[in-house]
Write an enzyme that holds these catalytic residues in place. Structure first.
Site, PDB file in Angstrom:
ATOM      1  CG  ASN A 163      -0.336  -0.467   2.458  1.00 44.56           C
ATOM      2  OD1 ASN A 163       0.377  -1.034   2.602  1.00 44.56           O
ATOM      3  ND2 ASN A 163      -1.227   0.338   3.577  1.00 44.56           N
ATOM      4  CD  GLU A 215      -1.247   4.704   4.572  1.00 45.85           C
ATOM      5  OE1 GLU A 215      -0.925   5.456   5.363  1.00 45.85           O
ATOM      6  OE2 GLU A 215      -2.343   3.730   4.900  1.00 45.85           O
ATOM      7  CB  CYS A 232      -5.283  -1.312  -1.850  1.00 38.57           C
ATOM      8  SG  CYS A 232      -6.720  -0.638  -0.654  1.00 38.57           S
ATOM      9  CD  GLU A 256      -5.466  -5.947  -1.306  1.00 33.31           C
ATOM     10  OE1 GLU A 256      -5.048  -4.815  -1.082  1.00 33.31           O
ATOM     11  OE2 GLU A 256      -6.407  -6.511  -0.500  1.00 33.31           O
TER      12      GLU A 256
HETATM   13  N1  THU Z   1      -5.146  -1.729   2.590  1.00 27.29           N
HETATM   14  C1  THU Z   1      -4.627  -2.321   1.540  1.00 27.29           C
HETATM   15  O1  THU Z   1      -3.629  -2.266   0.990  1.00 27.29           O
HETATM   16  N2  THU Z   1      -5.428  -3.359   1.288  1.00 27.29           N
HETATM   17  C2  THU Z   1      -6.300  -3.825   1.789  1.00 27.29           C
HETATM   18  O2  THU Z   1      -7.074  -5.054   1.558  1.00 27.29           O
HETATM   19  C3  THU Z   1      -7.008  -3.294   2.796  1.00 27.29           C
HETATM   20  C4  THU Z   1      -6.588  -1.811   3.049  1.00 27.29           C
HETATM   21  C5  THU Z   1      -4.661  -0.419   2.794  1.00 27.29           C
HETATM   22  C6  THU Z   1      -5.282   0.877   2.426  1.00 27.29           C
HETATM   23  C7  THU Z   1      -4.679   1.925   3.687  1.00 27.29           C
HETATM   24  O3  THU Z   1      -3.253   2.490   3.130  1.00 27.29           O
HETATM   25  C8  THU Z   1      -4.517   1.170   4.472  1.00 27.29           C
HETATM   26  O4  THU Z   1      -4.500  -0.555   4.201  1.00 27.29           O
HETATM   27  C9  THU Z   1      -5.567   1.076   5.933  1.00 27.29           C
HETATM   28  O5  THU Z   1      -6.850   1.084   5.070  1.00 27.29           O
END
Ligand code: THU
Length: 159
Positions: free
Chosen positions: A62, A64, A73, A75
């Site tokens: 992820n 941010e 995210c 994925e």
């Molecule tokens: N996040 C992911 O990368 N994948 C997921 O399946 C759920 C959430 C990330 C988004 C954000 O950077 C952090 O996790 C908190 O939501």
């Protein structure tokens, strides 16, 4: 009026040791790459590893942003990189792992709704189901195809 039900299905195992060698490798890659996540705001580190039918493994985590919605995210970072670099190779499997402040989450990592939709698009694009390995410290879920995570979905055939 008719009440309808849709059944979803997944396999639950308790350890990476129960996976095949190639699946265990994919999970290990997802765990490893989670360390490189850029998640200073949530401090929730997610790693994803995508295996293509050509055997390549592409990873992502992820990313941010101070402008929160600009982040992405793990994925989708991994999936889009895989599809961008190997546009002719279907995605076979995606492994996902998450770490919070206490370490790896006990329950399996769960893709958000937008990631489920992006995974569906990749399935439809290549006409190839995607297996998901959702990794947790105490349970691992194996999901055979996004229909089990996104029933009643919206895709190209609904346009
Ligand atoms: N996040 C992911 O990368 N994948 C997921 O399946 C759920 C959430 C990330 C988004 C954000 O950077 C952090 O996790 C908190 O939501």
């Amino acid at each position: 009026m008719e009440r309808k039900k849709i059944a979803i299905e997944y396999i639950e195992i308790s350890s990476i040791d129960e996976l095949t060698t190639s699946d265990a490798y994919l999970v290990a890659k997802a765990r490893e790459v989670a360390n490189n996540a850029w998640a200073p705001y949530s401090k929730f580190l997610v790693g994803a590893a995508v295996e293509l039918t050509n055997g390549k493994v592409i990873t992502g985590n992820n990313q941010e942003n101070a402008a929160y919605p600009s982040g992405l995210c793990a994925e989708r970072v991994a999936l889009f990189a895989a599809n961008a670099n190997y546009p002719n190779s279907p995605v076979k499997t995606i492994a996902v792992t998450a770490f919070n402040k206490n370490g790896q989450t006990k329950t399996p990592a769960k893709p958000c709704g937008s990631c489920r939709q992006a995974i569906l698009e990749s399935e439809l694009r290549f006409e190839h189901p995607i297996r998901l390995i959702l990794d947790g410290a105490e349970q691992i879920h194996i999901v055979e195809g996004i229909k089990n995570l996104l029933p009643l979905s919206f895709g190209k055939d609904d346009l």
